[in-house]
Design an enzyme around this catalytic site. Structure first.
Site, PDB file in Angstrom:
ATOM      1  N   GLY A   1      42.840  76.376  51.931  1.00  0.00           N
ATOM      2  CA  GLY A   1      43.512  76.799  50.702  1.00  0.00           C
ATOM      3  C   GLY A   1      44.883  77.410  50.885  1.00  0.00           C
TER       4      GLY A   1
ATOM      5  CG  ASN B   1      49.161  73.027  50.442  1.00  0.00           C
ATOM      6  OD1 ASN B   1      50.382  73.038  50.347  1.00  0.00           O
ATOM      7  ND2 ASN B   1      48.538  72.420  51.418  1.00  0.00           N
TER       8      ASN B   1
ATOM      9  CG  ASN C   1      46.919  64.327  47.324  1.00  0.00           C
ATOM     10  OD1 ASN C   1      46.280  65.330  47.593  1.00  0.00           O
ATOM     11  ND2 ASN C   1      47.151  63.357  48.207  1.00  0.00           N
TER      12      ASN C   1
ATOM     13  CD  GLU D   1      51.077  69.962  53.962  1.00  0.00           C
ATOM     14  OE1 GLU D   1      50.195  70.137  53.113  1.00  0.00           O
ATOM     15  OE2 GLU D   1      50.840  69.692  55.144  1.00  0.00           O
TER      16      GLU D   1
ATOM     17  CG  HIS E   1      49.438  62.300  52.705  1.00  0.00           C
ATOM     18  ND1 HIS E   1      48.097  62.137  52.976  1.00  0.00           N
ATOM     19  CD2 HIS E   1      50.111  61.659  53.694  1.00  0.00           C
ATOM     20  CE1 HIS E   1      47.973  61.402  54.091  1.00  0.00           C
ATOM     21  NE2 HIS E   1      49.177  61.107  54.536  1.00  0.00           N
TER      22      HIS E   1
ATOM     23  CG  ASP F   1      47.059  59.264  50.599  1.00  0.00           C
ATOM     24  OD1 ASP F   1      46.569  59.215  51.740  1.00  0.00           O
ATOM     25  OD2 ASP F   1      46.867  60.213  49.809  1.00  0.00           O
TER      26      ASP F   1
HETATM   27  C1  GRF Z   1      47.191  70.081  53.951  1.00  0.00           C
HETATM   28  O1  GRF Z   1      47.740  69.637  55.174  1.00  0.00           O
HETATM   29  C2  GRF Z   1      47.368  68.994  52.928  1.00  0.00           C
HETATM   30  O2  GRF Z   1      48.525  68.229  53.123  1.00  0.00           O
HETATM   31  C3  GRF Z   1      46.168  68.143  53.165  1.00  0.00           C
HETATM   32  O3  GRF Z   1      45.118  69.024  53.514  1.00  0.00           O
HETATM   33  C4  GRF Z   1      45.686  70.216  54.022  1.00  0.00           C
HETATM   34  C5  GRF Z   1      45.206  71.316  53.112  1.00  0.00           C
HETATM   35  O4  GRF Z   1      45.395  72.497  53.673  1.00  0.00           O
HETATM   36  N1  GRF Z   1      45.857  67.405  51.980  1.00  0.00           N
HETATM   37  P1  GRF Z   1      45.003  73.812  52.814  1.00  0.00           P
HETATM   38  O5  GRF Z   1      43.527  73.722  52.489  1.00  0.00           O
HETATM   39  O6  GRF Z   1      45.840  73.808  51.585  1.00  0.00           O
HETATM   40  O7  GRF Z   1      45.353  74.913  53.762  1.00  0.00           O
END
Ligand code: GRF
Length: 204
Positions: free
Chosen positions: A16, A18, A112, A184, A114, A155
């Site tokens: 989590g 992100n 999403n 990200e 990626h 994707d």
């Molecule tokens: C990130 O690298 C994202 O790009 C991919 O899964 C990972 C998620 O990380 N889809 P987090 O759970 O947000 O730390």
């Protein structure tokens, strides 16, 4: 007349970080007039749920094993999310493939993130460290991250934003994934702002 708050649902499965980036951006006002209405995890023990808890954001988990198949799981997901009438659904490390029914229930409302420069190093089975392993093996000099709209093909939806990250001589999966992950977090916030602004019917 203050414009209506934009509401986001975030789907998670793992650590989590992100999600945390979105939580922090809402708190700091970078994502102004926005709230995370619900966090839904496909894993009971996802640390992302603890992050939501600590930020006092409503959060639940659905256990795939409790459902007969993917369609039933996503039907439940549609039912829950529909109760919040969100403006945007963000997949933030969500590790399940969404059914067409789910995607068609929220047209142009699902994004999403990626950890590569799509369309390269994407598609079914390309997630997490597998992505960076393939990048290193290919000897490309650049990788990065992509935020895109979600369509049934994995994707493959229209790209919203991308950020390039150099692949260094001595990079390992760990060093590359860490450097991309920090990009990200920034890219995702920029993309959410862009999408919510684009869908914002500015009152002239
Ligand atoms: C990130 O690298 C994202 O790009 C991919 O899964 C990972 C998620 O990380 N889809 P987090 O759970 O947000 O730390």
């Amino acid at each position: 007349m203050p414009s209506k708050k934009k509401k986001i649902a975030v789907l998670v499965s793992g650590s989590g970080t992100n999600l945390q980036a979105i939580i922090d951006a809402v708190k700091s006002g970078i994502l102004a007039n926005t709230e995370i209405s619900i966090v839904i995890s496909s894993k009971k023990d996802a640390f992302a749920l603890k992050r939501a808890e600590m930020a006092e954001i409503e959060n639940i988990f659905l256990t795939p094993a409790d459902f007969s198949d993917n369609n039933e799981f996503d039907k439940k997901l549609i039912e829950i999310i529909s109760n919040y009438s969100v403006d945007l659904i963000v997949l933030a490390g969500y590790m399940r493939i969404l059914t067409n029914e789910f995607i068609n229930s929220f047209p142009n409302k699902i994004i999403n993130i990626h950890p590569a420069l799509l369309p390269d190093f994407g598609g079914k089975g390309m997630y997490g460290h597998k992505v960076h392993k393939a990048v290193l093996k290919s000897k490309v000099k650049e990788s990065g991250c992509t935020v895109h709209y979600v369509i049934p093909e994995v994707d493959a939806g229209p790209i919203i934003l991308q950020k390039t990250v150099a692949v260094l001589e001595n990079d390992t999966v760990d060093s590359l994934s860490k450097r991309i992950l920090s990009e990200e977090h920034k890219l995702l916030i920029e993309a959410i702002k862009k999408v919510l602004m684009d869908s914002h019917h500015c009152v002239i």
